[in-house]
Write an enzyme that holds these catalytic residues in place. Structure first.
Site, PDB file in Angstrom:
ATOM      1  N   THR A  64       0.970  -3.801  -7.201  1.00 19.05           N
ATOM      2  CA  THR A  64       0.683  -3.679  -8.620  1.00 19.05           C
ATOM      3  C   THR A  64       0.345  -2.226  -8.942  1.00 19.05           C
ATOM      4  OG1 THR A  64      -0.577  -4.628 -10.452  1.00 19.05           O
ATOM      5  CG2 THR A  64      -1.758  -4.375  -8.366  1.00 19.05           C
ATOM      6  N   LYS A  68       3.977   0.724  -8.076  1.00 18.39           N
ATOM      7  CA  LYS A  68       5.296   0.081  -8.127  1.00 18.39           C
ATOM      8  C   LYS A  68       6.446   1.081  -7.919  1.00 18.39           C
ATOM      9  CE  LYS A  68       4.031  -3.949 -10.887  1.00 18.39           C
ATOM     10  NZ  LYS A  68       4.368  -4.782 -12.061  1.00 18.39           N
TER      11      LYS A  68
END
Length: 280
Positions: A64, A68
């Site tokens: 997350t 990313k």
């Protein structure tokens, strides 16, 4: 041997992913452990931590914010949807030592809209607010469902235009700044900005909301978001939905990649919502 998985990011303490995957594992009878691990970029690197996970025998990782893009660059192989999103939220650590990178955000959102909200996107008009990383991940699976029209609106029109140009599709994609959104109602309105987290609204007119529109905020919280309330006040008959179903949906797709079994998401969405309400 219990198989090991984790979600990494910074901050990460708030993550619902360990709860979601524990519920999936219980539901499907899988022997696995899943934890949330903070990667502090002041102390280490994303690449170094991935090497440690592989050494420790982890089978997969969720990624997350803010990693990313690091994950996209780190993967040895990318799925087509990860290539189009230009971001990765799921790693599969394969037995030959290679890493497959995937992006399950978009399919998670589409499954929540089509399966849980019972909304058929085919032939519908869609307004997407925002053109950042969250929106990049949802466009490919959205377009695969053959909407009639997609308009992307963003604070900077140029970014929205560039994003729309990346997709070769029969569905017409238009783009604009906030002030030039077409004056029409849209069947589906997706807020891909993080404005709700700051209790703010994108500066758009309520005239885009139709009586039967589905208004979807990719953010979520213990209470309905400010965006959901804004839509319902403007058009009481419209359907509103927050992003918790997308969170559970993207986790379900990652779970399937790892375990080859599809968990059922509605009871998990309900359980996580109840837990959030108990923490008020």
């Amino acid at each position: 041997m219990t198989d090991l998985y984790a979600v990494v990011g910074d901050p990460i303490a708030h993550s619902k992913s360990p709860t979601i995957h524990r519920l999936f594992a219980e539901q499907t009878g899988q022997d696995m452990a899943y934890e949330a691990i903070r990667i502090d970029s002041d102390q280490t690197t994303f690449e170094h931590e991935m090497a440690i996970f592989k050494m420790q025998g982890y089978k997969g990782i969720n990624i997350t914010v803010p990693y990313k893009l690091n994950a996209f660059e780190y993967a040895d192989e990318l799925t087509p949807r990860a290539q189009l999103a230009q971001a990765v939220n799921t790693f599969v650590f394969r037995e030959d030592g290679s890493v497959l990178g995937d992006n399950t955000d978009g399919i998670g959102l589409m499954n929540d809209i089509t399966l849980n909200a019972h909304f058929d996107i085919t032939g519908k008009s869609v307004l997407i607010l925002g053109a950042g990383g969250a929106v990049q991940g949802i466009l490919e699976p959205l377009l695969a469902l053959k909407p009639r029209q997609v308009h992307i609106a963003n604070r900077t029109a140029e970014r929205a235009l560039k994003l729309g140009e990346r997709f070769n599709t029969p569905c017409p994609i238009s783009a604009s700044g906030w002030e030039d959104i077409p004056s029409q109602t849209f069947d589906l309105i997706i807020n891909g900005t993080s404005a709700s987290l700051d209790n703010k609204l994108p500066p758009i007119s309520t005239q885009v909301i139709g009586k039967n529109s589905l208004v979807y905020d990719m953010m979520y919280g213990k209470e309905p978001t400010i965006f959901m309330n804004w839509a319902q006040q403007a058009q009481p008959s419209c359907q509103v939905r927050d992003g918790l179903g997308m969170l559970v949906g993207q986790a379900a797709e990652a779970f399937y990649l790892w375990r080859s079994i599809h968990p059922i998401t509605p009871p998990v969405i309900e359980a996580v919502r109840e837990m959030m309400n108990e923490q008020r």
